[in-house]
Scaffold this motif. Sequence first.
Motif, PDB file in Angstrom:
ATOM      1  N   ASP A   5       0.855  -1.188   0.000  1.00 48.82           N
ATOM      2  CA  ASP A   5       0.000   0.000   0.000  1.00 48.82           C
ATOM      3  C   ASP A   5       0.888   1.232   0.000  1.00 48.82           C
ATOM      4  N   GLY A   6       0.745   2.082  -1.023  1.00 46.50           N
ATOM      5  CA  GLY A   6       1.549   3.295  -1.115  1.00 46.50           C
ATOM      6  C   GLY A   6       1.259   4.261   0.017  1.00 46.50           C
ATOM      7  N   ARG A   7       2.250   5.046   0.371  1.00 48.40           N
ATOM      8  CA  ARG A   7       2.114   6.008   1.464  1.00 48.40           C
ATOM      9  C   ARG A   7       1.514   7.309   0.946  1.00 48.40           C
ATOM     10  N   VAL A  29       2.984  10.360  -0.790  1.00 47.57           N
ATOM     11  CA  VAL A  29       4.269  10.760  -0.217  1.00 47.57           C
ATOM     12  C   VAL A  29       5.338   9.928  -0.917  1.00 47.57           C
ATOM     13  N   HIS A  30       6.158  10.588  -1.732  1.00 46.23           N
ATOM     14  CA  HIS A  30       7.042   9.849  -2.639  1.00 46.23           C
ATOM     15  C   HIS A  30       8.305   9.316  -1.977  1.00 46.23           C
ATOM     16  N   ASP A  31       8.643   9.790  -0.776  1.00 47.16           N
ATOM     17  CA  ASP A  31       9.895   9.340  -0.166  1.00 47.16           C
ATOM     18  C   ASP A  31       9.670   8.495   1.091  1.00 47.16           C
ATOM     19  N   LEU A  32       8.492   7.887   1.216  1.00 49.95           N
ATOM     20  CA  LEU A  32       8.257   6.837   2.196  1.00 49.95           C
ATOM     21  C   LEU A  32       7.956   5.552   1.427  1.00 49.95           C
ATOM     22  N   PRO A  33       8.570   4.436   1.790  1.00 49.78           N
ATOM     23  CA  PRO A  33       8.335   3.199   1.042  1.00 49.78           C
ATOM     24  C   PRO A  33       6.928   2.673   1.266  1.00 49.78           C
ATOM     25  N   PRO A  34       6.368   1.970   0.280  1.00 50.03           N
ATOM     26  CA  PRO A  34       5.044   1.369   0.463  1.00 50.03           C
ATOM     27  C   PRO A  34       5.026   0.422   1.659  1.00 50.03           C
ATOM     28  N   SER A  35       3.865   0.314   2.273  1.00 48.54           N
ATOM     29  CA  SER A  35       3.707  -0.585   3.406  1.00 48.54           C
ATOM     30  C   SER A  35       3.402  -2.001   2.939  1.00 48.54           C
ATOM     31  N   PRO A  36       4.086  -3.010   3.505  1.00 49.18           N
ATOM     32  CA  PRO A  36       3.660  -4.382   3.241  1.00 49.18           C
ATOM     33  C   PRO A  36       2.320  -4.648   3.909  1.00 49.18           C
ATOM     34  N   VAL A  37       1.465  -5.355   3.209  1.00 46.64           N
ATOM     35  CA  VAL A  37       0.143  -5.734   3.716  1.00 46.64           C
ATOM     36  C   VAL A  37       0.151  -7.246   3.921  1.00 46.64           C
TER      37      VAL A  37
END
Length: 211
Positions: free
Chosen positions: A80-82, A176-184
């Motif tokens: 999931d993208g930030r 937010v382009h400089d936070l990595p996506p969250s693993p779900v």
Amino acid sequence: MPTPRTDPAPRTIRLGIHGSAHLASRVVAAAGHPRSSVEYVPYEVTEPFAPLRAGHLDIMIVKYDPFEPDIVVSGPVAFDGRAVLVGARHPLAGRDTVSVEEVADYDGYRCPGDFPAKVWDLVVPPRTPQGRTIRRVHSMTTLTALVERLRTTDAMHVSFQSLDAVLPSDIRVVPVHDLPPSPVALAWLRGSELPEHVGEFVAAAERAARR
């Protein structure tokens, strides 16, 4: 005359979700399961594991590892993208994307209720990569209260792009382009054997994410 064959009704999977069912629906579809085979059961961010521990869920959607000793977590089933959530009149509302460094100019939310503090630090980092403090001052209670504060103030909430499917049109979900996506992942109670149809779903969701 032969008796017509009747297939057994599919067994329902009780899947816990918070906020939007959009992300969970993507996981269900990727696993090759029909929507009708899953019952989406909402849980509150203030007591995220209470329905699972009470036996009201078979499995639940989680972001990151919750670090709870009685909770088992699958491998990633999606990402999931930030994003940052802001009201339509917020200075960041018109942007296509923002940096977490810019987000730190505004007040955010502190860890709610029984939500694991270590996980909240991943959702809402206490500091940016450049060392700026993200001011976590507002109380997180319900989605309705969150929306009302964002709508009427310059508050922001560092969150996830999937919430775009559930928020009203006057709340902006800005990537937010400089936070990595969250693993779900999918989570269930340790020591409780998953029903066969639930275990098959978890395995199918993990395989789909690896493709």
